[in-house]
Design an enzyme around this catalytic site. Structure first.
Site, PDB file in Angstrom:
ATOM      1  N   TYR A 118      -4.439   3.588   8.123  1.00 46.01           N
ATOM      2  CA  TYR A 118      -5.513   3.076   8.351  1.00 46.01           C
ATOM      3  C   TYR A 118      -6.354   3.284   9.432  1.00 46.01           C
ATOM      4  CZ  TYR A 118      -3.649   0.319   4.629  1.00 46.01           C
ATOM      5  OH  TYR A 118      -3.052   0.016   3.513  1.00 46.01           O
TER       6      TYR A 118
ATOM      7  N   LYS B 195       0.457   3.389  -2.878  1.00 50.40           N
ATOM      8  CA  LYS B 195      -0.877   4.194  -3.140  1.00 50.40           C
ATOM      9  C   LYS B 195      -0.497   5.690  -3.089  1.00 50.40           C
ATOM     10  CE  LYS B 195      -3.703   0.753  -1.017  1.00 50.40           C
ATOM     11  NZ  LYS B 195      -4.631   0.488   0.281  1.00 50.40           N
TER      12      LYS B 195
ATOM     13  N   VAL C 281       1.142  -3.648   4.094  1.00 49.64           N
ATOM     14  CA  VAL C 281       1.203  -4.875   4.784  1.00 49.64           C
ATOM     15  C   VAL C 281       2.289  -5.788   4.551  1.00 49.64           C
ATOM     16  CG1 VAL C 281      -1.111  -4.947   4.865  1.00 49.64           C
ATOM     17  CG2 VAL C 281      -0.305  -6.055   3.127  1.00 49.64           C
TER      18      VAL C 281
ATOM     19  N   SER D 115       0.779  -1.120  -0.050  1.00 49.80           N
ATOM     20  CA  SER D 115       0.015   0.022   0.054  1.00 49.80           C
ATOM     21  C   SER D 115       0.778   1.136  -0.088  1.00 49.80           C
ATOM     22  CB  SER D 115      -0.857  -0.010   1.220  1.00 49.80           C
ATOM     23  OG  SER D 115      -1.769  -0.684   0.937  1.00 49.80           O
TER      24      SER D 115
ATOM     25  N   TYR E 165      -3.851  -2.703 -10.239  1.00 52.01           N
ATOM     26  CA  TYR E 165      -3.652  -2.462  -8.817  1.00 52.01           C
ATOM     27  C   TYR E 165      -2.942  -3.477  -8.100  1.00 52.01           C
ATOM     28  CZ  TYR E 165      -5.086  -2.174  -3.892  1.00 52.01           C
ATOM     29  OH  TYR E 165      -5.037  -1.815  -2.395  1.00 52.01           O
TER      30      TYR E 165
END
Length: 314
Positions: free
Chosen positions: A243, A68, A261, A65, A192
């Site tokens: 998050y 992103k 992660v 992530s 993705y």
């Protein structure tokens, strides 16, 4: 007060090596479940052009992530502030792959750093092309930022995510029903999953983040984004980058950061440093356990929290 960064990195690396509780690797992605949790790396790229590393800083890992942040940068370059018609800018307060929140908010993800938001960003970056074109653009961007053409995709990780990413498939199909995913779902997810499977080490990742510490500039003098956009990306990293533990990370560390992660965290101290830490064991919120502790120790010893008053002469 001058900071002895080499000594501090040595202290942090030693403290992380001695840590008893290292978290648990992300077992729901089979390839990530194979990674040895005993590893820890750190790299700091400073605004004056310095680079310091410690521990397993040359060991490659799946950035997951953290990608992103860079995908968002590309999408904003394509569609500008129109992106915010399709993705929010608020902390989620829920798990990174929550479906219930997306249902309540009628297909508009809360922010670009939860999975649903990143899938919309992936849809924007696909831009009517095949995934290989979009991921090729992403790879070229990462190589340019880091100054390293060896950065590549770990195809085993990409295949592992594709084979097990049912929840992401559900998120994408749900948003497709609201016309917030506009390309075929399999193509969007292909882009993705491959983006998340980019493999980098701490040194490369710290170098790639330099534009966010330099007000949007690449160290070669080129402009990656405007100063205002760099500040906004940093703001989203601070408020949404971990998050449902983003508030706790801001409380404990006080530095804009984005976790993955795979165990990595990219942290940005505007005007001072781009920092990458990695340890694959995760805490209960899915963020690197030792990476978070290392950044907390770094912020405490340096005073680099964005909430700290500037030193005299800054």
């Amino acid at each position: 007060m001058a900071i002895d960064l080499p000594a501090l990195l040595a202290d942090i690396t030693a403290a992380m090596a001695a840590a008893d509780h290292r978290g648990a690797v992300a077992s729901y992605i089979p390839e990530l479940a194979k990674v040895d949790p005993a590893q820890f790396g750190i790299a700091i790229a400073t605004a004056d052009g310095g680079l310091l590393t410690g521990g397993d800083a040359e060991t490659g890992f799946s950035i997951q992530s953290i990608s992103k942040v860079f995908a968002l940068t590309l999408a904003l370059g394509k569609v500008g502030d129109q992106l915010w018609d399709r993705v929010g800018r608020e902390p989620s307060g829920n798990a990174f792959n929550s479906i219930t929140q997306l249902e309540r908010e009628e297909g508009i993800p809360r922010n670009p750093f939860i999975n649903a938001g990143a899938i919309v960003v992936s849809d924007v970056n696909l831009g009517g092309h095949q995934p290989r074109v979009a991921i090729g653009e992403m790879l070229r961007f990462m190589r340019y930022l880091a100054g390293d053409d060896s950065i590549a995709i770990n195809e085993d990780v990409a295949a592992s995510e594709t084979a097990t990413g049912f929840r992401n498939m559900a998120l994408a199909n749900y948003m497709r029903a609201f016309n917030n995913v506009r390309h075929p779902v399999d193509l969007v997810l292909g882009n993705y999953f491959h983006q998340c499977a980019i493999e980098m080490n701490c040194r490369q990742l710290a170098l790639a983040g330099r534009y966010l510490m330099l007000d949007g500039r690449h160290p070669d003098g080129g402009r990656v984004v405007s100063p205002g956009r760099a500040r906004r990306i940093n703001a989203l990293m601070l408020t949404c980058g971990h998050y449902d533990a983003s508030g706790d990370f801001a409380f404990r560390v006080g530095i804009p950061g984005k976790s993955g992660v795979g165990g990595g965290i990219l942290a940005i101290v505007p005007g001072r440093a781009s920092i990458a830490v990695w340890s694959p064991g995760l805490n209960d919120n899915g963020n690197s356990q030792l990476g978070t502790q290392a950044l907390e120790m770094l912020a405490r010893r340096t005073g680099w929290s964005v909430f700290s008053p500037p030193e005299e002469g800054d």
